[in-house]
Scaffold this active site. Structure first.
Site, PDB file in Angstrom:
ATOM      1  N   ILE A   1      -5.141   4.163   0.927  1.00  0.00           N
ATOM      2  CA  ILE A   1      -3.969   3.466   1.459  1.00  0.00           C
ATOM      3  C   ILE A   1      -3.442   2.503   0.409  1.00  0.00           C
ATOM      4  O   ILE A   1      -4.200   1.685  -0.120  1.00  0.00           O
ATOM      5  CB  ILE A   1      -4.340   2.678   2.736  1.00  0.00           C
ATOM      6  CG1 ILE A   1      -4.998   3.611   3.755  1.00  0.00           C
ATOM      7  CG2 ILE A   1      -3.110   2.012   3.339  1.00  0.00           C
ATOM      8  CD1 ILE A   1      -5.819   2.875   4.796  1.00  0.00           C
ATOM      9  N   CYS A   2      -2.176   2.602   0.111  1.00  0.00           N
ATOM     10  CA  CYS A   2      -1.563   1.693  -0.861  1.00  0.00           C
ATOM     11  C   CYS A   2      -1.053   0.465  -0.110  1.00  0.00           C
ATOM     12  O   CYS A   2       0.079   0.418   0.356  1.00  0.00           O
ATOM     13  CB  CYS A   2      -0.414   2.401  -1.590  1.00  0.00           C
ATOM     14  SG  CYS A   2       0.344   1.388  -2.857  1.00  0.00           S
ATOM     15  N   LEU A   3      -1.943  -0.504   0.057  1.00  0.00           N
ATOM     16  CA  LEU A   3      -1.600  -1.722   0.800  1.00  0.00           C
ATOM     17  C   LEU A   3      -2.252  -2.892   0.074  1.00  0.00           C
ATOM     18  O   LEU A   3      -3.471  -2.952  -0.065  1.00  0.00           O
ATOM     19  CB  LEU A   3      -2.122  -1.606   2.237  1.00  0.00           C
ATOM     20  CG  LEU A   3      -1.825  -2.765   3.185  1.00  0.00           C
ATOM     21  CD1 LEU A   3      -0.338  -2.920   3.419  1.00  0.00           C
ATOM     22  CD2 LEU A   3      -2.540  -2.558   4.514  1.00  0.00           C
TER      23      LEU A   3
ATOM     24  N   HIS B   1       2.936   5.753   1.915  1.00  0.00           N
ATOM     25  CA  HIS B   1       1.967   4.914   1.210  1.00  0.00           C
ATOM     26  C   HIS B   1       0.527   5.317   1.473  1.00  0.00           C
ATOM     27  O   HIS B   1      -0.389   4.547   1.168  1.00  0.00           O
ATOM     28  CB  HIS B   1       2.167   3.441   1.574  1.00  0.00           C
ATOM     29  CG  HIS B   1       3.389   2.852   0.933  1.00  0.00           C
ATOM     30  ND1 HIS B   1       3.864   1.609   1.232  1.00  0.00           N
ATOM     31  CD2 HIS B   1       4.233   3.353   0.013  1.00  0.00           C
ATOM     32  CE1 HIS B   1       4.959   1.364   0.525  1.00  0.00           C
ATOM     33  NE2 HIS B   1       5.197   2.423  -0.213  1.00  0.00           N
TER      34      HIS B   1
END
Ligand SMILES: [Zn+2]
Ligand SMILES: [Zn+2]
Lengths: 149, 236
Positions: A88-90, A81
């Site tokens: 950041i894929c959050l 991610h």
């Protein structure tokens, strides 16, 4: 508006320096607290044990109502991610942001995201993404498919 | 002898269980030091109050100030002691100015509690009226931006949503009552007009018509009687 910004970031900095959560160290908080660098250390017993990474936080005057811009700089962890440009894929960094979140809780979320990885690999669309992505991950329209990692 | 070996084997397993925390000690030391200081503060306060009241009185204000930094009355947004405190139905505390700004923000979750994501409705917020806090609060400079008068209108409207803008503007009940009475009575007045007024009109019209018909009938009978009397007189 900006008085909340300054008071809250001052307080967060003081708390983080007095009482740092495990694996989290504030390096710098510069430019009137608008740009922070925080070192996070991979937790024991995970794929990132012993590695340290640097997160860069950029705050605008609407913080904490608006999320900070958070990216990995220098050494970007290899994670499904985390894109190689540091994005950041959050979800909590974007549309799931809440003003009750703190720098500390964001760092802990990112550390737990690292800890739950089972494989060190880039996201499948990494090459594509880094070609099209803007500098700030906040200008990306994120789709969150997998909440487990 | 085998039993001793077993116990000896047990000891190392306990040891290995304890080993994982040991590398974390360097960072947890600072945590412990800070928490110990916090733990010691009430102790010192207790000792001071039991032995020397003078030192206790000087020590307790600074310690309570320190407690404020991490206590349960912090706003969940600005992380300071909540000013103009307001509580959501889910029980989370905020400054009204802070929560208001969040609810006005463009965030997709602006209608959710920042802490637990429960739905937050302005009409269901509960203001907390503590004694003397607000006058002491240094953040009062910020408060006037948000009229505190807007806050009370939210709380009583639990009973009546939708009218909350009219009900208690600034908690002034008389004007609110005047307006609610106005709003409350108008429909029923219309109802009265329709249920009583209109049949009354119809009834009077009927009566008038009946009277007219009766008068016409009577006059016709009178005419008949008169004609008959005239004929009788003429014939006899
Ligand atoms: Zn607040
Ligand atoms: Zn809540």
């Amino acid at each position: 508006m900006s008085s909340i910004f300054t008071k809250r970031l001052t307080k967060e900095l003081r708390d983080l320096q007095a009482n740092p959560p495990m694996g989290i160290t504030v390096q710098t908080a510069e430019d009137d607290l608008k740009c922070w660098r925080v070192t996070v250390r991979g937790a024991e017993g995970t794929l990132y044990e012993g590695e340290t990474f640097v997160l860069q936080f950029k705050f605008n005057n609407n913080y904490p109502l608006e999320s900070p811009e958070v990216v990995f700089v220098d050494n970007v962890p290899i994670h499904p991610h985390i894109y190689s440009n540091g994005h950041i894929c959050l979800s909590i960094l974007y549309d799931q942001w809440s003003p009750a979140l703190t720098i500390s809780s964001v760092c802990l979320s990112i550390l737990s995201m690292l800890s739950s990885a089972t494989k060190k690999e880039r996201p499948p669309d990494n090459a594509m993404y880094i070609l099209t992505a803007k500098k700030s991950p906040k200008s990306t329209t994120w789709a969150f498919h997998d909440d487990s990692v | 002898m085998p039993q001793i070996e077993e116990t000896q084997q047990n000891v190392p397993t306990i040891g290995t269980q304890e080993q994982p925390p040991t590398p974390s000690r360097p960072s947890s030391y600072s945590f412990d030091a800070a928490s110990l200081r916090q733990r010691n503060a009430p102790l010192r306060e207790a000792v001071g109050s039991s032995t020397m009241s003078a030192t206790a009185s000087t020590a307790s204000p600074s310690e309570s100030d320190r407690d404020d930094e991490g206590n349960e009355f912090e706003c969940n947004i600005c992380l300071e002691m909540a000013s103009n405190p307001i509580v959501t139905l889910c029980g989370h505390l905020f400054c009204w100015p802070c929560l208001h700004r969040w609810m006005q923000s463009r965030s997709p979750s602006a209608n959710a509690c920042p802490v637990c994501k429960a739905k937050v409705e302005r009409s269901k917020l509960v203001p907390i009226y503590a004694r003397g806090r607000q006058s002491k609060d240094p953040r009062e400079e910020v408060i006037p931006e948000r009229p505190t008068a807007q806050r009370p209108e939210a709380a009583p409207s639990q009973a009546n949503r939708g009218w909350d803008n009219f009900f208690f503007p600034g908690g002034t009940i008389p004007t609110g009552n005047g307006i609610t009475v106005g709003f409350g009575l108008f429909p029923s007045l219309f109802g009265l007009h329709y249920t009583f007024g209109v049949p009354a009109h119809l009834g009077s019209r009927d009566r008038q018509a009946q009277v007219a018909q009766q008068q016409a009938f009577l006059s016709r009978i009178c005419m008949m009687v008169g004609i008959l009397v005239m004929i009788a007189i003429l014939l006899y």
